[in-house]
Design an enzyme around this catalytic site. Structure first.
Site, short mmCIF file in Angstrom:
data_model
loop_
_atom_site.label_atom_id
_atom_site.label_comp_id
_atom_site.label_asym_id
_atom_site.label_seq_id
_atom_site.Cartn_x
_atom_site.Cartn_y
_atom_site.Cartn_z
N GLU A 174 0.82 -1.02 0.23
CA GLU A 174 0.12 -0.04 -0.01
C GLU A 174 0.96 1.51 -0.15
OE1 GLU A 174 -3.39 0.01 0.44
OE2 GLU A 174 -2.91 -2.11 -0.71
N HIS A 248 -4.67 2.09 6.77
CA HIS A 248 -3.38 2.44 6.22
C HIS A 248 -2.90 2.81 7.95
CE1 HIS A 248 -4.59 3.13 2.70
NE2 HIS A 248 -3.59 1.60 2.77
N CYS A 365 -3.06 11.31 3.14
CA CYS A 365 -3.04 10.90 2.12
C CYS A 365 -2.53 11.01 0.60
CB CYS A 365 -4.71 10.55 2.39
SG CYS A 365 -4.98 9.15 3.64
#
EC number: 3.5.3.23
Length: 447
Positions: A174, A248, A365
């Site tokens: 990720e 995450h 993000c």
């Protein structure tokens, strides 16, 4: 060697909408089917970039991807012209249309994992594209992400861009959202902390939500990025917080230089990890938020840790937060106490990123951190660096092409596809990227 951190922020795409595609991301699920405002979304991101650039923090942009992504629908068996395919999928399988129209590439913390030259065995900056294979809509991103990064970091004497790992669950990666770098000056060697949620033959893993990052992937990325093995730590995220919506690591921790700001429940075996970091990083400071002051759920809801921690010239740090943190009484009370205490975090700046936040993406993000020396920074494609002229040009571009209202039903509109392609054509010229999108390489043939 002197180096600075440059934040490359993702531009929100023209098809930004709320589809609830990301199981495990509770904000994404909660706002499913709401009406979105793509023009407001891209402008909120631009305002953050420009404000930070004006404050002396170097900023650059990474473009959105082509959406709806017709080649993926062809792979799924839909045939005909582009317009016919849009009509068929809207009637027969609207979920696929939403997936191939996702604006998720804006969250460039998932684009790649970065290794600065100071940490690399060959002295280059390395970027390994993330495969994002836990979610179909995100697994589509890697090829275009790679093309964009190669167009931005095009000097192969300074940069090495690596393709994504194979698309298998064992190697789920990720990107930088599960990676922290700690140390002193940016230009000095640092310690890279790779965070994973699961590993083969280890039964410690979440029960409710998927662990997207594997240890096997993290180890492979470290090898590809040529990180000095003496400068790497692999740590498991606490599976219990993954089950509370921490999909995450950047939803429960953020680092900058010698500081790790995290929840006390962020990591499995957290005390052992903190002691490791204390031994390896000179002047290391862990700021662990106690559950008694901010619970995990209260940290996740306003994205307390999905913040940016930035170094100012005087050595102090600025915490960049979404407005939701200010609106949360308990979190805001804790933050005001934090900046008054004796630690490097001495100031806060709040931004309205409501459109991104409602899909589960905060300030962290939206950005990919890349530490660059002055020579390396000069080698970056200069057209992507944020300044007054680019800010003005991108706002005008958004005004011309972005809609101020979008629903799931609008995704089938052939005009939206044409608007998007025209916009990206213009953007690639503005940012001097060349032909990076599939429609540019095929002439957008209907076949």
């Amino acid at each position: 060697m002197t180096a600075h951190e440059v934040n490359f922020d993702g531009l929100v795409g023209l098809t930004h909408h709320y589809a609830g595609l990301s199981f495990g991301n509770e904000a994404s699920t909660r706002h499913r089917f709401q009406v979105s405002n793509p023009r407001l979304a891209v402008k909120q991101g631009l305002l953050k970039m420009k404000a930070l650039a004006d404050a002396g923090f170097p900023q650059a942009v990474i473009p959105p991807h082509e959406r709806p992504f017709i080649p993926a629908l062809r792979q799924l068996g839909f045939t005909g012209s582009d317009e016919q395919i849009l009509d068929k999928v809207a009637r027969q399988a609207p979920r696929w249309l939403s997936s191939v129209s996702s604006a998720s590439p804006m969250w460039v913390a998932n684009a790649a994992t970065v290794c600065p030259s100071a940490d690399a065995l060959d002295g280059k900056v390395h970027l390994t594209v993330a495969n994002l294979n836990n979610k179909f809509h995100r697994a589509l991103e890697a090829p275009v992400t790679e093309a964009l990064l190669r167009a931005i970091f095009r000097d192969e004497s300074q940069f090495s861009v690596h393709s994504a790992l194979p698309q298998v669950a064992l190697l789920g990666d990720e990107g930088a959202a599960n990676h922290n770098r700690l140390g002193g000056e940016y230009g000095s060697a640092g310690v890279q902390l790779f965070v994973y949620g699961r590993e083969e033959e280890n039964e410690i893993r979440p029960a409710r939500y998927p662990a997207r990052q594997s240890r096997e992937a993290s180890e492979a990325v470290a090898r590809l990025n040529q990180v000095n093995p003496q400068q790497v730590i692999f740590a498991q995220q606490n599976p219990e917080v993954i089950d509370q919506g921490v999909f995450h690591n950047d939803v429960i921790a953020v680092s900058n230089r010698q500081v790790l700001f995290c929840h006390e429940a962020a990591f499995a075996r957290q005390k052992v990890l903190i002691n490791q970091l204390r031994t390896r990083v000179d002047g290391f400071m862990a700021i662990e938020v106690p559950a008694g002051e901010v619970s995990v759920s209260d940290a996740v809801a306003p994205y307390l840790f999905n913040s940016q921690l930035l170094s100012r010239d005087d050595g102090s740090m600025l915490l960049v937060l979404p407005r939701e943190c200010q609106d949360h009484a308990g979190v805001w009370r804790y933050l005001n106490k934090l900046v008054a205490e004796d630690n490097p975090i001495s100031a806060m700046q709040v931004f309205d990123l409501r459109e991104s936040m409602a899909n589960g993406g905060g300030p962290a993000c939206l950005r990919l951190r890349v530490v660059l020396t002055e020579e390396e920074r000069r080698a970056v494609n200069p057209a992507v660096m944020m300044n007054d002229a680019l800010f003005t040009a991108l706002n005008a571009w958004a005004d011309r092409y972005y809609r101020d209202r979008l629903t799931a039903a609008d995704l089938a509109d052939p005009l939206l596809l044409r608007e998007g392609r025209e916009a990206l054509d213009v953007l690639t010229r503005l940012l001097d990227l060349g032909s990076v999108y599939p429609f540019q390489q095929t002439g957008a043939a209907d076949g």
